[in-house]
Motif scaffolding. Structure first.
Motif, PDB file in Angstrom:
ATOM      1  N   ILE A 193      15.143  -1.022   2.223  1.00 17.65           N
ATOM      2  CA  ILE A 193      15.133   0.506   1.963  1.00 17.65           C
ATOM      3  C   ILE A 193      15.947   0.609   0.783  1.00 17.65           C
ATOM      4  O   ILE A 193      16.577  -0.024   0.113  1.00 17.65           O
ATOM      5  N   ASP A 194      15.563   1.868   0.234  1.00 21.20           N
ATOM      6  CA  ASP A 194      16.115   2.545  -0.987  1.00 21.20           C
ATOM      7  C   ASP A 194      15.638   3.997  -0.908  1.00 21.20           C
ATOM      8  O   ASP A 194      15.004   4.462  -0.048  1.00 21.20           O
ATOM      9  N   TRP A 195      16.108   4.534  -2.129  1.00 22.68           N
ATOM     10  CA  TRP A 195      15.695   6.183  -2.147  1.00 22.68           C
ATOM     11  C   TRP A 195      14.989   6.360  -3.740  1.00 22.68           C
ATOM     12  O   TRP A 195      15.480   5.835  -4.447  1.00 22.68           O
ATOM     13  N   LEU A 196      14.035   7.284  -3.457  1.00 19.30           N
ATOM     14  CA  LEU A 196      13.690   8.043  -4.621  1.00 19.30           C
ATOM     15  C   LEU A 196      14.757   8.899  -5.289  1.00 19.30           C
ATOM     16  O   LEU A 196      15.654   9.164  -4.277  1.00 19.30           O
ATOM     17  N   PRO A 197      14.688   9.198  -6.453  1.00 22.71           N
ATOM     18  CA  PRO A 197      15.522  10.038  -7.259  1.00 22.71           C
ATOM     19  C   PRO A 197      15.672  11.214  -6.414  1.00 22.71           C
ATOM     20  O   PRO A 197      16.822  11.754  -6.534  1.00 22.71           O
ATOM     21  N   ASP A 198      14.663  11.889  -5.635  1.00 23.87           N
ATOM     22  CA  ASP A 198      14.640  13.097  -4.982  1.00 23.87           C
ATOM     23  C   ASP A 198      15.318  12.936  -3.578  1.00 23.87           C
ATOM     24  O   ASP A 198      15.515  14.092  -2.916  1.00 23.87           O
ATOM     25  N   GLY A 199      16.007  11.856  -3.304  1.00 28.60           N
ATOM     26  CA  GLY A 199      16.611  11.623  -1.819  1.00 28.60           C
ATOM     27  C   GLY A 199      15.560  11.095  -0.954  1.00 28.60           C
ATOM     28  O   GLY A 199      16.112  10.926   0.391  1.00 28.60           O
ATOM     29  N   ARG A 200      14.465  11.094  -1.054  1.00 24.93           N
ATOM     30  CA  ARG A 200      13.493  10.697   0.112  1.00 24.93           C
ATOM     31  C   ARG A 200      13.617   9.042   0.082  1.00 24.93           C
ATOM     32  O   ARG A 200      13.736   8.284  -0.900  1.00 24.93           O
ATOM     33  N   ILE A 212      13.671  -4.448  -2.511  1.00 20.49           N
ATOM     34  CA  ILE A 212      13.396  -2.927  -3.220  1.00 20.49           C
ATOM     35  C   ILE A 212      14.571  -2.654  -3.836  1.00 20.49           C
ATOM     36  O   ILE A 212      15.709  -2.806  -3.353  1.00 20.49           O
ATOM     37  N   VAL A 213      14.364  -2.079  -5.154  1.00 17.29           N
ATOM     38  CA  VAL A 213      15.483  -1.425  -5.750  1.00 17.29           C
ATOM     39  C   VAL A 213      14.765  -0.348  -6.552  1.00 17.29           C
ATOM     40  O   VAL A 213      13.851  -0.549  -7.034  1.00 17.29           O
ATOM     41  N   VAL A 214      15.247   0.836  -6.747  1.00 15.46           N
ATOM     42  CA  VAL A 214      14.834   2.209  -7.402  1.00 15.46           C
ATOM     43  C   VAL A 214      15.813   2.446  -8.415  1.00 15.46           C
ATOM     44  O   VAL A 214      16.888   2.578  -8.244  1.00 15.46           O
ATOM     45  N   THR A 215      15.050   2.387  -9.646  1.00 12.96           N
ATOM     46  CA  THR A 215      15.989   2.798 -10.885  1.00 12.96           C
ATOM     47  C   THR A 215      16.327   4.280 -10.845  1.00 12.96           C
ATOM     48  O   THR A 215      15.560   5.162 -10.071  1.00 12.96           O
ATOM     49  N   GLY A 216      17.286   4.771 -11.771  1.00 13.00           N
ATOM     50  CA  GLY A 216      17.475   6.180 -11.801  1.00 13.00           C
ATOM     51  C   GLY A 216      16.452   7.093 -12.237  1.00 13.00           C
ATOM     52  O   GLY A 216      16.448   8.259 -11.967  1.00 13.00           O
ATOM     53  N   GLY A 269      13.424   6.474 -11.609  1.00 14.07           N
ATOM     54  CA  GLY A 269      12.530   6.397 -10.437  1.00 14.07           C
ATOM     55  C   GLY A 269      11.438   5.124 -10.576  1.00 14.07           C
ATOM     56  O   GLY A 269      10.327   5.286  -9.466  1.00 14.07           O
ATOM     57  N   ASP A 270      11.484   4.173 -11.319  1.00 12.03           N
ATOM     58  CA  ASP A 270      10.684   2.993 -11.361  1.00 12.03           C
ATOM     59  C   ASP A 270      11.178   2.295 -10.142  1.00 12.03           C
ATOM     60  O   ASP A 270      12.371   2.171  -9.518  1.00 12.03           O
ATOM     61  N   ILE A 271      10.100   1.860  -9.344  1.00 14.86           N
ATOM     62  CA  ILE A 271      10.286   1.146  -8.234  1.00 14.86           C
ATOM     63  C   ILE A 271      10.191  -0.355  -8.212  1.00 14.86           C
ATOM     64  O   ILE A 271       8.965  -0.773  -8.649  1.00 14.86           O
ATOM     65  N   TYR A 272      10.874  -1.114  -7.803  1.00 14.92           N
ATOM     66  CA  TYR A 272      10.895  -2.687  -8.169  1.00 14.92           C
ATOM     67  C   TYR A 272      10.819  -3.346  -6.631  1.00 14.92           C
ATOM     68  O   TYR A 272      11.481  -2.924  -5.839  1.00 14.92           O
ATOM     69  N   VAL A 273       9.725  -3.875  -6.302  1.00 13.44           N
ATOM     70  CA  VAL A 273       9.588  -4.696  -4.958  1.00 13.44           C
ATOM     71  C   VAL A 273       9.372  -6.079  -5.314  1.00 13.44           C
ATOM     72  O   VAL A 273       8.504  -6.494  -6.220  1.00 13.44           O
ATOM     73  N   ASN A 274       9.707  -7.023  -4.444  1.00 14.43           N
ATOM     74  CA  ASN A 274       9.478  -8.543  -4.575  1.00 14.43           C
ATOM     75  C   ASN A 274       8.888  -9.131  -3.108  1.00 14.43           C
ATOM     76  O   ASN A 274       8.713  -8.239  -2.245  1.00 14.43           O
ATOM     77  N   GLY A 275       8.217 -10.061  -3.577  1.00 14.65           N
ATOM     78  CA  GLY A 275       7.547 -10.659  -2.375  1.00 14.65           C
ATOM     79  C   GLY A 275       6.748 -12.202  -2.571  1.00 14.65           C
ATOM     80  O   GLY A 275       7.420 -12.571  -3.616  1.00 14.65           O
ATOM     81  N   GLY A 276       5.862 -12.267  -1.941  1.00 12.29           N
ATOM     82  CA  GLY A 276       5.327 -13.738  -1.925  1.00 12.29           C
ATOM     83  C   GLY A 276       6.297 -14.866  -1.454  1.00 12.29           C
ATOM     84  O   GLY A 276       6.338 -15.899  -1.590  1.00 12.29           O
ATOM     85  N   THR A 277       7.174 -14.261  -0.457  1.00 17.98           N
ATOM     86  CA  THR A 277       8.025 -15.004   0.143  1.00 17.98           C
ATOM     87  C   THR A 277       7.340 -16.121   0.951  1.00 17.98           C
ATOM     88  O   THR A 277       6.178 -15.779   1.876  1.00 17.98           O
ATOM     89  N   ASP A 278       7.761 -17.458   0.784  1.00 13.65           N
ATOM     90  CA  ASP A 278       6.996 -18.508   1.594  1.00 13.65           C
ATOM     91  C   ASP A 278       8.357 -19.184   2.285  1.00 13.65           C
ATOM     92  O   ASP A 278       9.018 -19.877   1.438  1.00 13.65           O
ATOM     93  N   PHE A 279       8.463 -19.315   3.546  1.00 12.91           N
ATOM     94  CA  PHE A 279       9.419 -20.049   4.109  1.00 12.91           C
ATOM     95  C   PHE A 279       9.389 -21.696   3.972  1.00 12.91           C
ATOM     96  O   PHE A 279      10.335 -22.324   4.274  1.00 12.91           O
ATOM     97  N   LEU A 286       8.772 -17.018  -8.955  1.00 14.75           N
ATOM     98  CA  LEU A 286       9.955 -17.030  -8.235  1.00 14.75           C
ATOM     99  C   LEU A 286      10.115 -17.765  -6.935  1.00 14.75           C
ATOM    100  O   LEU A 286       9.177 -17.574  -6.216  1.00 14.75           O
ATOM    101  N   ALA A 287      11.123 -18.588  -6.577  1.00 13.58           N
ATOM    102  CA  ALA A 287      11.587 -19.326  -5.663  1.00 13.58           C
ATOM    103  C   ALA A 287      12.158 -18.396  -4.480  1.00 13.58           C
ATOM    104  O   ALA A 287      13.523 -18.356  -4.460  1.00 13.58           O
ATOM    105  N   PHE A 288      11.412 -17.644  -3.642  1.00 10.41           N
ATOM    106  CA  PHE A 288      11.954 -16.836  -2.503  1.00 10.41           C
ATOM    107  C   PHE A 288      12.787 -15.801  -3.358  1.00 10.41           C
ATOM    108  O   PHE A 288      13.879 -15.698  -2.909  1.00 10.41           O
ATOM    109  N   PRO A 289      12.052 -14.831  -3.901  1.00  9.36           N
ATOM    110  CA  PRO A 289      12.918 -13.632  -4.330  1.00  9.36           C
ATOM    111  C   PRO A 289      13.575 -12.817  -3.182  1.00  9.36           C
ATOM    112  O   PRO A 289      12.891 -12.429  -2.181  1.00  9.36           O
ATOM    113  N   ASN A 290      14.905 -12.558  -3.524  1.00 10.98           N
ATOM    114  CA  ASN A 290      15.574 -11.897  -2.393  1.00 10.98           C
ATOM    115  C   ASN A 290      16.224 -10.494  -3.059  1.00 10.98           C
ATOM    116  O   ASN A 290      15.512  -9.675  -3.559  1.00 10.98           O
ATOM    117  N   GLY A 291      17.452 -10.208  -2.714  1.00 12.16           N
ATOM    118  CA  GLY A 291      17.924  -9.197  -3.254  1.00 12.16           C
ATOM    119  C   GLY A 291      17.945  -8.824  -4.739  1.00 12.16           C
ATOM    120  O   GLY A 291      18.012  -9.770  -5.499  1.00 12.16           O
TER     121      GLY A 291
END
Length: 285
Positions: free
Chosen positions: A55-62, A98-102, A104-114, A141-146
């Motif tokens: 989870i994270d939030w957009l700058p407008d609080g959603r 996920i992380v959202v910048t001030g 409003g750019d949104i970064y998500v990561n993935g491609g996780t392979d256990f 990236l090797a299992f991108p996380n936080g």
């Protein structure tokens, strides 16, 4: 040693301080919880997914929710419903954090392979801009996380859990990432930055699990012991100097599937632990 604020979680992940409460994704129940400083928890959303979700939030609080297995980015509307925020089908499933910048750019990561093969690092970071455009901005990236973004919004730090390092990128004005480098040669999970430029991350010491305060380069500045494995942490409280760590029973001698099955179907060992920190929260999330 930290204090216990809340018990009874399945697996707590994606710790965030927002609107005077700790928010988290309670994996196993599919719930987004908000927890006050007295340990009272309120369900804020139920995610239509299994795990991982974050989870994270957009700058407008959603509120934004990443439904990892389905590869969806959901946005909570005023009536509490969840709708697709952007079309991420080109990225595929297996999204994670996920992380959202001030701005409003949104970064998500993935491609996780256990179970990656030797030398494989299929993970990526993708950027979602306000105009709805989606593109990968980092690969290999090797299992991108936080992830965390510095207060000046000039650097993105990513936990590469399977590589045992924190990796940094420079953020260009258009949101793309350059200048990949090792920020610290230590493993991480859900991370948070403080006002002195250090990163807090769950980790391990010779004495067992702990939450570590790490300087760029890898020096461990402080250690908060835990009695079970940490999965994510954040800073918050009224002065921003309360460290919240989400922890649960994880047995290093057992395999990944066995640990996950026990956490999801066995006793609810997940906890929120608190301790005082030397510096306040900074950056995003």
């Amino acid at each position: 040693m930290s204090d216990v604020l809340l018990t009874g979680l399945k697996i707590g992940e994606s710790a965030r301080w927002h609107e005077h409460r700790l928010w988290l994704a309670n994996w196993g129940t599919r719930q987004v919880l908000a927890v006050d400083l007295d340990g009272n928890a309120e369900v804020m959303a139920t995610a239509p997914t299994t795990l991982p979700f974050s989870i994270d939030w957009l700058p407008d609080g959603r509120l934004l929710v990443v439904a990892g297995p389905e590869g969806r980015l959901l946005r909570q509307e005023a009536d509490g419903s969840l709708t697709d925020h952007a079309d991420l089908t080109g990225l595929g499933a297996g999204l994670n954090e996920i992380v959202v910048t001030g701005r409003g750019d949104i970064y998500v990561n993935g491609g996780t392979d256990f179970h990656p093969g030797a030398g494989e690092a299929p993970g990526f970071v993708a950027l979602i801009r306000a105009d709805g455009s989606v593109r990968r901005v980092a690969d290999g990236l090797a299992f991108p996380n936080g992830m965390a973004v510095t207060p000046d919004e000039g650097t993105l730090i990513v936990s590469e859990s399977f590589a045992g390092r924190l990796t940094a990128f420079d953020i260009r004005p258009d949101g793309t990432l350059t200048g990949r480098r090792v920020w610290a040669p230590l493993p991480g999970d859900g991370i948070v930055l403080d006002a002195e430029g250090a990163v807090w991350t769950p980790g391990w010491t010779e004495r067992g699990p702990a939450c570590l305060r790490v300087a760029e380069g890898g020096e461990v500045l402080a250690t908060v012991p835990l009695d079970r494995a940490g999965f994510a942490c954040t800073l918050g409280g009224e002065d921003g100097r309360t460290l919240f760590t989400l922890a649960a029973d994880w047995r290093m001698a057992d395999g990944f599937e066995d640990n996950l099955e026990r956490l999801l179907t066995g006793p609810e060992t997940g906890q929120v632990c608190t301790a005082r920190a030397p510096a306040a929260h900074a950056g995003h999330p």
